[in-house]
Design an enzyme around this catalytic site. Structure first.
Site, PDB file in Angstrom:
ATOM      1  N   VAL A 183       0.438  -6.244  -3.889  1.00  0.00           N
ATOM      2  CA  VAL A 183       0.525  -6.058  -5.335  1.00  0.00           C
ATOM      3  C   VAL A 183       0.516  -7.463  -5.943  1.00  0.00           C
ATOM      4  CG1 VAL A 183       1.856  -5.110  -7.244  1.00  0.00           C
ATOM      5  CG2 VAL A 183       1.938  -4.003  -5.003  1.00  0.00           C
ATOM      6  N   ASP A 240       9.897  11.566  -6.277  1.00  0.00           N
ATOM      7  CA  ASP A 240      10.436  10.330  -5.691  1.00  0.00           C
ATOM      8  C   ASP A 240      11.036   9.459  -6.797  1.00  0.00           C
ATOM      9  OD1 ASP A 240      11.111   8.493  -3.798  1.00  0.00           O
ATOM     10  OD2 ASP A 240       9.092   7.666  -3.539  1.00  0.00           O
TER      11      ASP A 240
END
Ligand code: ACK
Length: 959
Positions: A581, A723
């Site tokens: 990322v 989640d």
């Protein structure tokens, strides 16, 4: 027996009967009394006084001398005729009488004759009279006196009741019950009684009387109150002095009459002081802005001795003057002028006035009144102020339209009037529940001529009006428009899945299968679902990318393709399951460049990985909410060659481009990236861990609120996150929290917290609801459970839920009812909300919109956050009692089951918990709560509330 008169020591004559034939044997000498009337006697006593010589003191008398005599009696109803012969056998013997002490020895050895006294009970005597007889059998006796008597309980006064003279029963073991009579000016309280005992004593006083009104007790009697005093109630109290401003001129006053100019209100008790109307309010001032006019004043200098002051606002509009006389013309104000909270019966010392005409002269009179206003002829207590309203610009907004509505939101848009100036800064939308219009307004601003108003209640009519703000200030409001939200439909919120909605609406599973197959074949499934779901909520419905035959189609549908040459990668900020990322900048030609995060797919990926990776983009691309991470676009199509690298130049690059390239072998030739907005503070869990204890409770609640906004949006769209955890929330530089990580909503491969369950799925146990762990039943309700865990993570600054407990232990302890205890410094209300999210039954957990509105209430009323769990309760969760979950008057009344009085409180101007904390029982009565039991319940709850507030103030806690 001989009657002999002797002289005593003082030479007074004593009449006696004497006998002394001690020398002669066989004596039998009788002396008899006259006839004695029995009267009321039941038991008769005889007291004999006599002297009796000791035989030893008389020489040569042994054998004939006696030392006793006998007492006899005979009952008759009438005296015996004078000629009746005396017959000893008619008489009954009472007793043989002996002397106690015949002689006493003097110092010189002389023996001195002593007087004896003996008492005997005679009877029972039942006839009208009787005779007594004394038999001498050879003693030397002088009978000095015979007293015949009976006993009685004497007349008496006890407990303000009089009891008559009473003769005891013949049977000494039973008592005579006697009822008393109240003395003069006394009234019976409980039947007064006394019992007369055999010995003439009063026993066991019961009941009694008390003095009548106007009287007081004095030495066992009731005396009239003196002038200047009164007694309003019967009782054994002293008369009271007349209360202030009242007097009594006569005796036995039961009330003191008010002095001239003073009064008692109808509800005042007669023992209260007399009072008078208040003087006028003081320091009346007016404040005016574009929309509202405020009047403020101070309470009157003289309250008239009362506390029940209220204020009335009287309004006159005085425009222009009569041409001839020059006198200003005034008339009552127009009826649509609105006063907040209301024009009459104000308990506070201010009022807001809206919807007034522009460019007008108003005169407001503020009148102070109390419970005795209007009882006399006193002038009204008024303060006056004159206000000239400004010229507001004409309304620039004409018609406001509703574009769509859901349970909690309404989307509005409007157009401007034709000659609208170009310099509109923004619009202000004001709205309120139609039912509650007096009580609370909300407003929101928007630059565009449209807005989505959220946080509304289902099935409720709202009134909206819109005004524009120009550089010159506000314009007038548009007319009012009324729109309503749609009804609540628990099915939609709970199940969250579009497919289920379709099932229900089509009516059968088999039909669904056929329909689904048909639609999949024709490739039109998504369209069908969208079309069906729109009428349910008015909000776009989430479309599962897995329903697309070709997921690339979903990405094309929902994500914008970005030319990689517009992207500048600056640095690597983390590692994901699929690749690094990075942070960087996105510069689309013609637009400002923006900070972005770029998620990359590692080179050498398989097609399956590519699909999984892009799945997140096709989900994220469907969302548009300030608390959901925004997808800026994807890079999927461009061919990338090292040689013609087209990344634009980043002037401050630390890693460009060769270092970046090392991350991307790009062996397949196609770089795959997801570009999202950049969140300066990264993931919420790590962010909080590095800033432990640095935020106020209100800031933390603000973060939770943001997450709740995002989750409300997702649940309304029918998306289940699965989640939700602090690690999947990102935080920007302004502490705005946004929900992210959507790719994993189906398979949780990438979450290091996810563990395999019995059903084979991989699940982040600590964050997941029990029914989702056990049967894979994920829903918005299971997301709410996870949200509760996120709240806990936030309040504990990133602590790991259930600490080092194993997953298995977590599952077991949840099953046994254990729940995470409140983190240190956690307000009671927040932990209560967490526990609510962790209800075992998913149907009992709150919906996200309720969580949101609850948090909003906390934020509006921060005093509700002052009570900390650690202040009040023990650490152990088992010992945790139910503490109150209320932050508004309504919630409070619900909690004590007194909801029916909400309007009484609101109508009387009590809108905050702080305002009720000073209420007295009189205030409770005054707002119209008449049942004593209800008054008590409310006042005792207020008292405990007051204690809590006091406790909090003492602890000095700052929010
Ligand atoms: O805690 P962090 O710095 O925030 O580490 C993780 C890492 O990448 C792996 O996910 C960070 N991250 C992910 N998305 C973003 C984003 N949009 N803005 C900033 N940081 C991000 C995350």
């Amino acid at each position: 027996w001989d009657a002999i008169t002797e002289m005593d020591e003082q030479n007074r004559p004593i009449h006696t009967f004497q006998v002394c034939h001690v020398m002669e044997p066989n004596q039998n000498n009788w002396l008899r009394s006259g006839w004695i009337q029995r009267q009321a006697a039941q038991r008769v006593y005889v007291e004999l006084r006599f002297t009796l010589r000791d035989c030893n003191s008389i020489p040569w008398v042994s054998g004939t001398c006696k030392e006793t005599f006998n007492l006899f009696y005979l009952q008759t109803d009438d005296p015996l005729p004078a000629a009746t012969r005396f017959r000893p056998t008619d008489y009954a013997k009472v007793d043989t009488i002996a002397a106690d002490e015949s002689f006493t020895q003097t110092d010189l050895g002389d023996r001195v004759l002593r007087l004896n006294t003996e008492v005997r009970e005679v009877g029972p005597v039942t006839l009208k009279g009787f005779y007594l007889a004394f038999q001498d059998v050879g003693a030397c006796i002088a009978l000095v006196s015979v007293k015949v008597f009976y006993k009685r309980c004497p007349a008496t006064i006890r407990n303000l009741a009089a009891f008559p003279d009473t003769v005891p029963h013949m049977d000494s073991s039973s008592l005579v019950e006697v009822r008393g009579v109240c003395v003069e000016n006394a009234e019976e309280r409980d039947t007064p009684k006394l019992y007369c005992g055999a010995d003439g004593d009063w026993l066991v006083p019961l009941g009694g009387c008390f003095c009548s009104i106007g009287h007081e007790e004095m030495d066992g009697y009731c005396r009239a109150c003196r002038p200047g005093f009164f007694s309003a109630y019967a009782g054994n109290k002293k008369c009271s002095k007349c209360p202030p401003h009242s007097s009594s001129h006569d005796q036995a006053a039961t009330i003191c009459h008010c002095d001239k100019g003073f009064y008692r209100a109808i509800k005042d008790s007669s023992t209260m002081a007399c009072t008078r109307p208040p003087s006028a309010p003081r320091n009346l001032v007016s404040l005016i802005n574009d929309t509202a006019l405020f009047l403020q004043w101070m309470p009157p200098a003289d309250t008239g001795g009362r506390k029940d002051i209220t204020y009335n606002i009287l309004c006159q509009r005085c425009d222009g003057s009569d041409g001839d006389s020059g006198v200003t013309q005034c008339e009552p104000c127009e009826p649509d002028l609105r006063f907040i909270p209301r024009p009459l019966g104000l308990t506070g010392t201010s009022v807001a006035i809206i919807d007034f005409a522009t460019h007008a002269n108003y005169t407001f009179h503020v009148e102070a009144v109390n419970g005795v206003s209007g009882l006399g002829v006193a002038a009204r207590s008024l303060a006056n102020v004159t206000v000239t309203t400004h010229q507001a610009g004409p309304a620039l907004v004409g018609v406001v339209r509703k574009d769509w509505a859901s349970q909690n939101s309404i989307a509005l848009s409007w157009s401007q009037v034709e000659q609208a100036p170009p310099d509109i800064v923004d619009y202000e939308v004001k709205y309120y529940e139609k039912e509650q219009e007096q009580l609370s307004y909300s407003s929101t601003r928007t630059k565009a001529p449209s807005v989505v108003v959220t946080g509304l209640r289902p099935s409720t009519v709202y009134v909206f009006h819109v005004r524009a703000r120009t550089a010159a200030g506000y314009t007038a409001y548009s007319p009012n428009f009324e729109f309503f939200t749609t009804p609540e439909d628990p099915d939609i919120a709970d199940q969250g899945q579009v497919l289920v909605v379709v099932t229900a609406s089509v009516g059968g599973f088999s039909l669904l299968v056929i329909l689904t197959l048909f639609l999949l074949i024709t490739g039109r499934f998504m369209l069908y679902v969208s079309a069906l779901s729109v009428p349910f909520s008015g909000i776009k419905t989430y479309v599962d990318p897995d329903t697309y035959e070709d997921p690339t189609q979903a990405v094309e549908e929902f994500a914008k393709e970005i030319d990689p040459s517009y992207i500048c990668i600056e640095r690597v900020i983390g590692a994901g399951e699929f690749g690094e990322v990075c942070s960087g900048r996105l510069r689309i030609p013609g637009r400002m460049d923006i900070a972005v995060a770029i998620k990359t797919l590692k080179g050498g990926y398989m097609d399956q990985q590519r699909r999984e990776f892009l799945r997140e983009a096709s989900i994220m691309g469907q969302f548009n909410n300030p608390n959901i991470i925004r997808l800026d676009g994807v890079v999927t199509k461009s061919k990338f060659h090292m040689s013609n690298c087209s990344f634009f130049e980043c002037s401050h690059f630390s890693l460009f481009p060769s270092q970046i390239m090392s991350f991307y072998p790009f062996s397949s030739g196609r770089p795959i990236m997801i570009v999202v907005e950049y969140m300066e503070n990264g993931a919420l869990d790590s962010f909080l861990r590095t800033r432990d204890g640095q935020f106020t409770v209100l800031q933390l609640v603000g973060m939770m609120r943001g997450i709740a906004v995002g989750m409300t949006y997702l649940s309304e769209m029918g998306y289940v996150h699965r989640d939700l955890a602090a690690r999947n929330i990102l935080v920007d530089e302004n502490l705005v929290c946004k929900v992210s990580d959507f790719g994993m909503s189906r398979i949780l491969e990438d979450d290091s917290e996810a563990a395999y369950t019995a059903t084979g799925g991989k699940i982040p146990i600590r964050w997941t609801a029990p029914e989702a762990i056990a049967y894979g039943k994920f829903s918005s309700a299971s997301d709410v459970w996870s949200y509760g865990i996120v709240m806990w993570e936030v309040m504990s600054y990133g602590e790991r839920p259930y600490w080092e407990m194993s997953n298995q232990d977590v599952i077991l302890s949840i099953e046994e009812g254990y729940r995470l205890p409140a983190p240190m410094g956690c307000p009671v209300t927040l932990h209560q909300l967490m526990l609510h999210c962790w209800q075992k039954e998913s149907g009992q957990r709150p919906h996200f919109n309720s969580v949101l509105s609850f948090l909003d209430k906390l934020i509006i009323n921060p005093s509700s956050l002052l009570t900390l769990v650690n202040d009040v309760f023990p650490d152990s969760p088992e010992d945790m009692p139910d503490y109150p979950l209320f932050i508004s008057i309504g919630d409070w009344l619900d909690s004590i089951k007194m909801s029916q009085y909400k309007n009484n409180f609101l109508a009387a101007g009590y809108t905050t918990l702080d305002s009720i904390s000073t209420m007295s029982i009189d205030d409770i009565r005054r707002i119209g709560i008449c049942l004593i039991g209800h008054q008590r319940r409310i006042i005792s709850s207020i008292q405990s509330l007051r204690l809590q507030l006091h406790h909090i103030q003492q602890s000095g806690f700052q929010v």
